[in-house]
Design a protein around this motif. Structure first.
Motif, PDB file in Angstrom:
ATOM      1  N   SER A 318     -19.016  32.757  40.766  1.00 56.56           N
ATOM      2  CA  SER A 318     -17.802  32.025  41.146  1.00 56.56           C
ATOM      3  C   SER A 318     -16.565  32.525  40.408  1.00 56.56           C
ATOM      4  O   SER A 318     -15.451  32.464  40.940  1.00 56.56           O
ATOM      5  CB  SER A 318     -17.984  30.527  40.894  1.00 56.56           C
ATOM      6  OG  SER A 318     -18.215  30.257  39.520  1.00 56.56           O
ATOM      7  N   TRP A 319     -16.737  33.035  39.199  1.00 56.39           N
ATOM      8  CA  TRP A 319     -15.588  33.511  38.432  1.00 56.39           C
ATOM      9  C   TRP A 319     -14.974  34.762  39.047  1.00 56.39           C
ATOM     10  O   TRP A 319     -13.805  35.077  38.798  1.00 56.39           O
ATOM     11  CB  TRP A 319     -15.995  33.777  36.983  1.00 56.39           C
ATOM     12  CG  TRP A 319     -16.348  32.515  36.259  1.00 56.39           C
ATOM     13  CD1 TRP A 319     -17.592  32.019  36.025  1.00 56.39           C
ATOM     14  CD2 TRP A 319     -15.433  31.563  35.710  1.00 56.39           C
ATOM     15  NE1 TRP A 319     -17.521  30.815  35.359  1.00 56.39           N
ATOM     16  CE2 TRP A 319     -16.202  30.515  35.151  1.00 56.39           C
ATOM     17  CE3 TRP A 319     -14.042  31.489  35.631  1.00 56.39           C
ATOM     18  CZ2 TRP A 319     -15.621  29.414  34.528  1.00 56.39           C
ATOM     19  CZ3 TRP A 319     -13.462  30.391  35.003  1.00 56.39           C
ATOM     20  CH2 TRP A 319     -14.249  29.370  34.461  1.00 56.39           C
ATOM     21  N   TYR A 320     -15.739  35.470  39.866  1.00 60.04           N
ATOM     22  CA  TYR A 320     -15.261  36.693  40.513  1.00 60.04           C
ATOM     23  C   TYR A 320     -14.908  36.469  41.984  1.00 60.04           C
ATOM     24  O   TYR A 320     -14.570  37.421  42.684  1.00 60.04           O
ATOM     25  CB  TYR A 320     -16.327  37.784  40.415  1.00 60.04           C
ATOM     26  CG  TYR A 320     -16.619  38.225  39.002  1.00 60.04           C
ATOM     27  CD1 TYR A 320     -15.964  39.317  38.441  1.00 60.04           C
ATOM     28  CD2 TYR A 320     -17.539  37.545  38.211  1.00 60.04           C
ATOM     29  CE1 TYR A 320     -16.222  39.725  37.140  1.00 60.04           C
ATOM     30  CE2 TYR A 320     -17.806  37.935  36.909  1.00 60.04           C
ATOM     31  CZ  TYR A 320     -17.146  39.025  36.379  1.00 60.04           C
ATOM     32  OH  TYR A 320     -17.403  39.414  35.083  1.00 60.04           O
ATOM     33  N   LYS A 397     -20.452  30.329  49.586  1.00 59.88           N
ATOM     34  CA  LYS A 397     -21.887  30.342  49.880  1.00 59.88           C
ATOM     35  C   LYS A 397     -22.693  29.873  48.674  1.00 59.88           C
ATOM     36  O   LYS A 397     -23.757  29.266  48.817  1.00 59.88           O
ATOM     37  CB  LYS A 397     -22.282  31.769  50.270  1.00 59.88           C
ATOM     38  CG  LYS A 397     -23.702  31.987  50.715  1.00 59.88           C
ATOM     39  CD  LYS A 397     -23.845  33.409  51.255  1.00 59.88           C
ATOM     40  CE  LYS A 397     -25.243  33.716  51.724  1.00 59.88           C
ATOM     41  NZ  LYS A 397     -25.314  35.048  52.382  1.00 59.88           N
ATOM     42  N   TYR A 398     -22.182  30.176  47.482  1.00 56.79           N
ATOM     43  CA  TYR A 398     -22.818  29.760  46.234  1.00 56.79           C
ATOM     44  C   TYR A 398     -21.863  28.782  45.546  1.00 56.79           C
ATOM     45  O   TYR A 398     -21.092  29.162  44.666  1.00 56.79           O
ATOM     46  CB  TYR A 398     -23.100  30.973  45.355  1.00 56.79           C
ATOM     47  CG  TYR A 398     -23.788  32.106  46.106  1.00 56.79           C
ATOM     48  CD1 TYR A 398     -25.069  31.943  46.617  1.00 56.79           C
ATOM     49  CD2 TYR A 398     -23.145  33.326  46.317  1.00 56.79           C
ATOM     50  CE1 TYR A 398     -25.702  32.960  47.320  1.00 56.79           C
ATOM     51  CE2 TYR A 398     -23.775  34.355  47.009  1.00 56.79           C
ATOM     52  CZ  TYR A 398     -25.044  34.168  47.510  1.00 56.79           C
ATOM     53  OH  TYR A 398     -25.667  35.177  48.208  1.00 56.79           O
ATOM     54  N   PRO A 399     -21.863  27.515  45.956  1.00 56.78           N
ATOM     55  CA  PRO A 399     -20.828  26.564  45.543  1.00 56.78           C
ATOM     56  C   PRO A 399     -20.873  26.215  44.059  1.00 56.78           C
ATOM     57  O   PRO A 399     -21.904  26.350  43.397  1.00 56.78           O
ATOM     58  CB  PRO A 399     -21.135  25.335  46.405  1.00 56.78           C
ATOM     59  CG  PRO A 399     -22.600  25.427  46.693  1.00 56.78           C
ATOM     60  CD  PRO A 399     -22.880  26.898  46.829  1.00 56.78           C
ATOM     61  N   ILE A 400     -19.724  25.762  43.564  1.00 55.59           N
ATOM     62  CA  ILE A 400     -19.609  25.326  42.169  1.00 55.59           C
ATOM     63  C   ILE A 400     -20.052  23.872  42.113  1.00 55.59           C
ATOM     64  O   ILE A 400     -19.317  22.963  42.490  1.00 55.59           O
ATOM     65  CB  ILE A 400     -18.160  25.475  41.671  1.00 55.59           C
ATOM     66  CG1 ILE A 400     -17.695  26.924  41.836  1.00 55.59           C
ATOM     67  CG2 ILE A 400     -18.048  25.040  40.216  1.00 55.59           C
ATOM     68  CD1 ILE A 400     -16.208  27.110  41.636  1.00 55.59           C
ATOM     69  N   GLU A 401     -21.257  23.640  41.620  1.00 54.75           N
ATOM     70  CA  GLU A 401     -21.849  22.301  41.668  1.00 54.75           C
ATOM     71  C   GLU A 401     -21.807  21.559  40.344  1.00 54.75           C
ATOM     72  O   GLU A 401     -21.906  20.329  40.320  1.00 54.75           O
ATOM     73  CB  GLU A 401     -23.304  22.399  42.133  1.00 54.75           C
ATOM     74  CG  GLU A 401     -23.477  22.999  43.520  1.00 54.75           C
ATOM     75  CD  GLU A 401     -24.925  23.013  43.947  1.00 54.75           C
ATOM     76  OE1 GLU A 401     -25.477  21.919  44.179  1.00 54.75           O
ATOM     77  OE2 GLU A 401     -25.517  24.112  44.031  1.00 54.75           O
ATOM     78  N   THR A 402     -21.704  22.276  39.241  1.00 56.16           N
ATOM     79  CA  THR A 402     -21.762  21.628  37.934  1.00 56.16           C
ATOM     80  C   THR A 402     -20.581  22.051  37.068  1.00 56.16           C
ATOM     81  O   THR A 402     -20.075  23.168  37.185  1.00 56.16           O
ATOM     82  CB  THR A 402     -23.069  21.989  37.200  1.00 56.16           C
ATOM     83  OG1 THR A 402     -23.145  23.417  37.051  1.00 56.16           O
ATOM     84  CG2 THR A 402     -24.274  21.496  37.987  1.00 56.16           C
ATOM     85  N   PHE A 406     -21.234  28.354  33.566  1.00 48.09           N
ATOM     86  CA  PHE A 406     -21.710  29.133  34.700  1.00 48.09           C
ATOM     87  C   PHE A 406     -22.652  28.271  35.529  1.00 48.09           C
ATOM     88  O   PHE A 406     -23.167  27.265  35.055  1.00 48.09           O
ATOM     89  CB  PHE A 406     -22.421  30.403  34.222  1.00 48.09           C
ATOM     90  CG  PHE A 406     -21.547  31.282  33.373  1.00 48.09           C
ATOM     91  CD1 PHE A 406     -20.551  32.051  33.949  1.00 48.09           C
ATOM     92  CD2 PHE A 406     -21.697  31.319  31.997  1.00 48.09           C
ATOM     93  CE1 PHE A 406     -19.723  32.847  33.172  1.00 48.09           C
ATOM     94  CE2 PHE A 406     -20.872  32.110  31.205  1.00 48.09           C
ATOM     95  CZ  PHE A 406     -19.883  32.874  31.796  1.00 48.09           C
ATOM     96  N   GLN A 407     -22.870  28.687  36.757  1.00 48.75           N
ATOM     97  CA  GLN A 407     -23.690  27.902  37.666  1.00 48.75           C
ATOM     98  C   GLN A 407     -25.178  28.248  37.531  1.00 48.75           C
ATOM     99  O   GLN A 407     -25.539  29.352  37.130  1.00 48.75           O
ATOM    100  CB  GLN A 407     -23.234  28.129  39.102  1.00 48.75           C
ATOM    101  CG  GLN A 407     -21.820  27.644  39.374  1.00 48.75           C
ATOM    102  CD  GLN A 407     -21.657  26.162  39.093  1.00 48.75           C
ATOM    103  OE1 GLN A 407     -22.273  25.322  39.743  1.00 48.75           O
ATOM    104  NE2 GLN A 407     -20.829  25.832  38.111  1.00 48.75           N
TER     105      GLN A 407
END
Length: 542
Positions: A318-320, A397-402, A406-407
């Motif tokens: 997510s950071w990229y 597609k790879y959501p930020i859930e927490t 990092f996830q």
């Protein structure tokens, strides 16, 4: 001073050991210390720790250091997303807010500057030094083969050998698809032989293809069918990798398309497309649904890991992929998809508008792409701002859930949807006809995405059906680290990229100058560029 061969293994008085650990019985290869070779390996667990060296390049930490600082294959900064996704039609070159040089040029499919890189993979995805690790794995395989059956029971020995061969095979698979054939040593009797180690020339593509095939076929027959730890490699993962390799090389290797077709029936797991939730495609990637019915293999990640080699796998994707100015709340104080993180470091990863527009209306897979976001600086940013405020759309597609550094989202390596699409492709390539079974497999993937069956014109001929599979693979598997490889296999890389205004400078990355010069000093010619004879673009072999 005589240059040391890049294939030489420096077997020092110690080796790096690893252990298996992690929450929820996950598989993490962790560096924990040094072990003396004078009394190691001496037990079955020692041999298992020795084997774990092979997994390190396939774990997810910021980097590791066997012979030089190297990115792992699946870490965002220098791994496969950057090598095989940003360089494909999924994405567009990162210019707005870019950190410069290769951060932009790779996304524009301009690879020539890769030849100026050194041995280390820091900031830039320089993986050529991993030819040394092929030699390292060859040594590990030799030691496992010599293991005393009183110490390491034969059944366990064969399973460990299967895993080592799988890791070596996949190491060579990635090197082949990054650079073309590269010099490697798979015969342990040649290790330590300075003449053979200095023989730095590209092998024939048939030869390197066979190296990979031999390793993966051995793995498929010897790796354990199931593992206690999630994310540790299985025989089905080896079969999946073989299927993909057979398809990639079938145009020049007799019988490979048929082998790809046949191996589908050898999967042992009870797999099915994930089908829960309003949008099952999106749901399958969430933390709550790790290792679901569709997962053949994934990198098991933890949201408590920080990128240190001692803490297991982490997922920094997510950071990229998120703009730095992405706000946690919009103008109505409503939480945005970024509420748990805020902005990222930069949009290295993005989805081009052209790729997004290629989705059919109603395709649920497109719902994992955000076509607007709320900026903390400029308010709502929409597609009208492409080329001004952002280069392309956001991958969700790879959501930020927490709300963690990092996830814990797992990184997919092999999914049943991919296997179904490969089976359909193998069927039509092997039998030169479009079967109802192949059509059924593609339609099964489409139905999960909320789409109807393929239109009759898409199945009317072999070429039309292959075009349909090519499109489905792009929409189903975007940012899963395989698109550039697919584009090359379908003979579309140069032509499709040129049509998008991103004419590739070469089919593969060039080898670094230092390796070419080192070979020259040893009396050999290591060709810097490699082009397959079926490439749809200009030949560049120099």
């Amino acid at each position: 001073m005589k240059h040391k061969s890049i294939l030489t293994i420096a077997w020092l008085s110690c080796i790096i050991g690893l252990i298996l650990s992690g929450c929820e019985n996950d598989f993490d290869a962790k560096i924990y210390g040094k072990l003396s070779t004078t009394n190691f390996p001496a037990t079955a667990s020692d041999y298992e720790s020795y084997l774990m060296d092979c997994y390190v390049p396939f774990s997810v930490n910021w980097s590791y250091n066997f012979s030089s600082q190297q990115h792992n294959f699946y870490v965002s900064e220098g791994g496969l997303h950057r090598c095989f996704d940003t360089t494909s039609d999924e994405s567009v070159g990162w210019k707005i807010g870019s950190w410069g040089w290769l951060w932009t040029t790779l996304g524009e499919a301009q690879f020539d500057d890769m030849k100026y890189l050194g041995r280390a993979s820091v900031g830039a995805p320089q993986h050529f030094e991993k030819v040394r690790e092929v030699s390292r794995f060859t040594k590990i395989i030799e030691q496992l083969e010599k293991a005393d059956p009183k110490v390491l029971p034969e059944e366990k020995k064969q399973e460990f050998l299967g895993e080592a061969h799988l890791c070596r095979g996949m190491m060579m698979y990635y090197l082949l698809n990054l650079f073309g054939p590269v010099p490697v040593i798979v015969d342990a009797t040649l290790l330590g032989d300075t003449i053979n180690e200095a023989h730095l020339e590209r092998p024939d593509i048939n030869v390197m293809t066979k190296y990979i095939t031999d390793d993966l076929e051995f793995a498929a027959s010897h790796v354990a069918e199931t593992q206690k730890e999630k994310g540790r490699y299985t025989a089905d993962y080896a079969r999946f990798c073989l299927m993909r390799h057979y398809l990639n090389e079938g145009y020049h290797m007799d019988g490979y398309y048929q082998k790809a077709y046949d191996i589908f029936s050898q999967f042992k797991g009870n797999y099915s497309l994930y089908s829960e939730g309003k949008n099952p495609y999106a749901e399958q990637f969430k933390i709550a649904h790790k290792f679901n019915s569709e997962t053949i293999m994934a990198v098991s990640c933890s949201n408590t890991a920080t990128g240190s080699g001692s803490e297991g796998n982490f997922n920094p994707f997510s950071w990229y992929a998120i703009p730095p100015d992405a706000a946690k709340y919009d103008d109505q104080k409503t939480p945005t998809p970024f509420v748990n993180q805020g902005g990222g470091w930069g949009m290295v990863f993005n989805i081009s508008k052209a790729f997004y527009d290629s989705f059919e209306p109603g395709d649920k897979r497109a719902e994992t792409i955000l076509t607007r976001y709320y900026s903390s600086k400029y308010g709502w940013i929409t597609e009208k701002e492409i080329g001004n405020r952002w280069d392309g759309f956001i991958i969700n597609k790879y959501p930020i859930e927490t709300a963690t550094s990092f996830q814990g989202t797992d990184i997919p390596l092999a999914r049943w949807a991919d296997a179904l699409l490969m089976y359909a492709e193998a069927d039509v390539r092997a039998h030169k006809a479009v079967s109802q079974n192949a059509i059924k497999c593609v339609n099964e993937v489409r139905h999960r995405a909320g789409l109807a069956d393929l239109a009759p014109d898409k199945t009317a001929s072999v070429d039309a059906f292959l075009d349909a599979i090519y499109m489905e693979r792009g929409h189903e598997l975007f940012y899963e680290g395989c698109r550039k490889v697919d584009m090359i296999r379908f003979g579309r890389y140069y032509s499709d990229m040129k049509a998008l205004g991103r004419e590739p400078s070469s089919e593969y990355f060039p080898l670094p100058n230092y390796a070419v010069q080192q070979a020259k000093q040893s009396g050999y010619k290591l060709t810097q560029y490699y082009t397959r004879d079926n490439y749809d673009g200009p030949i560049k072999n120099e």
